[in-house]
Design a protein around this motif. Structure first.
Motif, short mmCIF file in Angstrom:
data_model
loop_
_atom_site.label_atom_id
_atom_site.label_comp_id
_atom_site.label_asym_id
_atom_site.label_seq_id
_atom_site.Cartn_x
_atom_site.Cartn_y
_atom_site.Cartn_z
N SER B 42 2.99 11.10 10.83
CA SER B 42 1.77 10.67 10.13
C SER B 42 1.74 11.15 8.68
O SER B 42 1.22 10.45 7.81
CB SER B 42 0.53 11.13 10.89
N GLU B 43 2.34 12.33 8.41
CA GLU B 43 2.29 12.83 7.02
C GLU B 43 3.16 12.01 6.07
O GLU B 43 3.06 12.15 4.86
CB GLU B 43 2.65 14.32 6.97
N LEU B 44 4.01 11.14 6.62
CA LEU B 44 4.86 10.31 5.74
C LEU B 44 4.37 8.87 5.63
O LEU B 44 5.00 8.05 4.94
CB LEU B 44 6.30 10.33 6.25
N GLU B 45 3.23 8.58 6.27
CA GLU B 45 2.76 7.19 6.27
C GLU B 45 2.42 6.68 4.87
O GLU B 45 2.73 5.55 4.52
CB GLU B 45 1.55 7.03 7.21
N ASP B 46 1.82 7.57 4.05
CA ASP B 46 1.47 7.14 2.69
C ASP B 46 2.73 6.83 1.88
O ASP B 46 2.76 5.87 1.10
CB ASP B 46 0.66 8.23 1.97
N LYS B 47 3.75 7.65 2.09
CA LYS B 47 5.00 7.41 1.36
C LYS B 47 5.65 6.10 1.81
O LYS B 47 6.24 5.38 1.01
CB LYS B 47 5.97 8.57 1.56
N ALA B 48 5.54 5.81 3.09
CA ALA B 48 6.08 4.55 3.60
C ALA B 48 5.37 3.36 2.94
O ALA B 48 6.02 2.38 2.52
CB ALA B 48 5.95 4.48 5.12
N ARG B 49 4.04 3.47 2.83
CA ARG B 49 3.28 2.38 2.20
C ARG B 49 3.65 2.24 0.72
O ARG B 49 3.72 1.13 0.19
CB ARG B 49 1.78 2.62 2.35
N PRO B 56 10.77 -4.52 -5.15
CA PRO B 56 10.70 -5.82 -5.84
C PRO B 56 11.18 -6.99 -4.99
O PRO B 56 10.80 -8.13 -5.24
CB PRO B 56 11.62 -5.64 -7.06
N GLU B 57 12.04 -6.71 -4.00
CA GLU B 57 12.61 -7.79 -3.20
C GLU B 57 11.83 -8.01 -1.88
O GLU B 57 12.26 -8.79 -1.04
CB GLU B 57 14.08 -7.50 -2.87
N TYR B 58 10.76 -7.29 -1.68
CA TYR B 58 9.98 -7.39 -0.43
C TYR B 58 10.88 -7.16 0.79
O TYR B 58 10.79 -7.87 1.79
CB TYR B 58 9.27 -8.74 -0.33
N ALA B 59 11.76 -6.16 0.68
CA ALA B 59 12.72 -5.90 1.76
C ALA B 59 12.19 -4.93 2.81
O ALA B 59 12.80 -4.76 3.86
CB ALA B 59 14.03 -5.35 1.17
N ILE B 60 11.06 -4.26 2.52
CA ILE B 60 10.53 -3.26 3.45
C ILE B 60 9.20 -3.74 3.99
O ILE B 60 8.35 -4.23 3.24
CB ILE B 60 10.34 -1.90 2.74
N THR B 61 9.04 -3.61 5.30
CA THR B 61 7.76 -3.98 5.92
C THR B 61 7.34 -2.87 6.88
O THR B 61 8.15 -2.02 7.27
CB THR B 61 7.86 -5.31 6.70
N ILE B 62 6.07 -2.90 7.24
CA ILE B 62 5.52 -1.88 8.14
C ILE B 62 4.96 -2.54 9.38
O ILE B 62 4.31 -3.59 9.29
CB ILE B 62 4.41 -1.08 7.40
N ASP B 63 5.26 -1.97 10.53
CA ASP B 63 4.62 -2.35 11.80
C ASP B 63 3.58 -1.31 12.12
O ASP B 63 3.93 -0.18 12.47
CB ASP B 63 5.67 -2.34 12.93
N GLU B 64 2.31 -1.65 11.97
CA GLU B 64 1.26 -0.70 12.36
C GLU B 64 1.09 -0.83 13.87
O GLU B 64 1.06 -1.92 14.40
CB GLU B 64 -0.07 -1.05 11.67
N ASP B 65 1.00 0.30 14.55
CA ASP B 65 0.81 0.25 16.01
C ASP B 65 -0.62 -0.15 16.36
O ASP B 65 -1.53 0.11 15.63
CB ASP B 65 1.14 1.60 16.62
#
Lengths: 412, 65
Positions: B42-49, B56-65
């Protein structure tokens, strides 16, 4: 110029010329005017036919579409490239798939973050030395030129050392950059002749390194192999040309534009001095708002691009700086927000040709801004400035009055 | 929260590695490598966002549980 003056100056939608000095001087206003007038793709009959999309979506579409658009020419001029696809005159930037990836993978490792980070100390020493050379500074009185005395010297010194070329040839290199990137509206034959001395210089240097091997990028290129074969001399020369030209006035422009922003926005300068933790975000915001590099493509075959009847061999400008100011992609796109947290800017391009030197450029830009504001925590623009002409946009003359010197920030 | 990285889209801008080195590394070619293949602490969630918001390439996405 006000945006009204910009509208009056020329018919930007149908007679765009990026080498008109008023273009770089007023680029954000030109893009805004084009978007507001409902023209997302400007056109010109100059240079044998040229198009210029100005929205993020369309710039991205062209950058991703290697089927219809070739990279064999990336600098718009009246000439067309002599060395044809897929290699092009300066691989890999002028190469198309599938050769592009082969040429690019040779150069990616030396420019990966872990290879570039160790240069930080040397860049910092270089910046401090340039600040020292400005001599005695009287607060509130002394005027220095942050482009001529500072920004223009940093990238050329670093890239010359990396490639293995003499740093004392820096004036010569800036002359080559001018010939390649600024003198673009010459007739084709004059343009080809103007670039000849650069090719001759590089051929001589390649021969010197062949006879007397050293340990730097030029020698790396002479020794590296593709499927058991060494690179052709044209390939080596082209890649060195690319590293030299692409590595100089691009970052010089980014450093200059960032300092220009700070020299004309005292509140942002004070904030950045007081809150150094903002620096990583501020650097990305400067890159977004003042992205120096517009790329170009050549249309491969006649192609209808969203209703634009593009002809084979027409140029397409790729103004990533305009994409970075598109309100459809960025909130408050024309505002510089030092701590902008969502920032998918494309200052280094999009797609397979992402700037190979982006890690080096970011490092040079950050260290150059850090050192400048550490030495001069307060300064202001103090006279007329000159912008570059052509596809690389940045200050070339930029007088600053130094308002405060930090006595604790000493030289090398 | 889980992070997904599309290596086909990644062009090596290295923004994720700069902003969230606990979550991303880069290989010798500057291509991003995801370090945590499961639930993000959880402490790394902000960094993930932050990494998502700066690719720039929209290569990273997040799956929220």
């Amino acid at each position: 110029m006000t945006i009204d003056d910009v509208r009056q100056h020329r018919d930007w939608a149908n007679d765009l010329d990026h080498a008109d000095p008023e273009y770089n001087r007023n680029a954000p206003e030109v893009w805004e005017h084009l978007r507001e007038s409902g023209c997302p793709v400007a056109h010109s009959d100059l240079y044998g036919g040229m198009w210029a999309p100005v929205t993020h979506e369309l710039v991205k579409e062209v950058a991703y579409d290697t089927d219809h658009f070739s990279s064999q020419g990336v600098i718009v001029s009246n000439a067309r490239p002599i060395i044809e696809a897929p290699v092009g005159p300066a691989p890999p930037i002028t190469s198309d798939p599938p050769f592009h990836q082969i040429a690019r993978r040779l150069l990616l490792p030396p420019f990966a973050p872990k290879q570039i980070d160790p240069w930080e100390k040397e860049i910092r020493t270089l910046c401090r030395g340039l600040l020292d050379e400005m001599g005695e500074i009287d607060e509130g009185t002394t005027i220095i030129d942050a482009a001529v005395q500072y920004a223009q010297h940093i990238p050329v010194n670093v890239i010359a050392r990396m490639i293995g070329l003499p740093t004392t040839d820096d004036e010569l290199f800036r002359g080559f950059v001018h010939a390649v990137l600024e003198a673009v509206d010459l007739p084709a034959e004059e343009r080809i002749a103007a670039i000849e001395p650069l090719a001759e210089y590089l051929d001589a240097k390649v021969a010197e390194h062949q006879a007397n091997p050293r340990d730097n990028l030029l020698d790396y290129l002479l020794n590296v192999e593709i499927e058991g074969n060494k690179l052709s001399s044209e390939h080596v020369r082209g890649s060195v040309l690319l590293l030299l030209i692409a590595g100089i006035d691009t970052t010089w422009s980014a450093i200059g534009s960032s300092l220009w922003h700070l020299g004309t926005h005292a509140d942002d300068l004070a904030r950045l001095v007081a809150e150094p933790d903002l620096m990583p975000f501020a650097i990305e915001e400067f890159l977004r708002a003042y992205a120096p590099v517009t790329m170009a493509r050549l249309v491969k075959e006649d192609y209808d691009f969203h209703g634009c009847p593009m002809k084979a061999n027409d140029w397409v400008l790729l103004p990533f700086p305009a994409a970075n100011r598109d309100p459809e992609e960025f909130e408050d796109a024309n505002e510089v927000i030092l701590d902008r947290k969502e920032n998918r800017h494309s200052a280094f391009g999009l797609g397979i040709h992402r700037c190979l030197g982006s890690n080096l450029a970011r490092l040079e830009l950050r260290v150059a801004v850090e050192e400048f504001i550490a030495r001069f925590p307060s300064f202001e623009l103090a006279g007329d400035m000159t912008w570059s002409v052509g596809q690389v946009r940045g200050p070339r003359v930029m007088p600053f009055r130094v308002l405060k010197v930090n006595p604790a920030h000493t030289g090398s | 929260m889980r992070v997904k990285l599309d290596s086909e889209k990644c062009q090596g801008h290295n923004r994720c590695y700069a902003l969230a080195p606990e979550l991303f590394d880069v290989d010798d070619y500057g291509t991003a490598v995801l370090l945590i293949d499961g639930e993000i602490p959880s402490e790394l969630e902000d960094k993930a966002r932050l990494a998502v918001a700066n690719c720039p390439e929209y290569a990273i996405t997040i799956d929220e549980d």
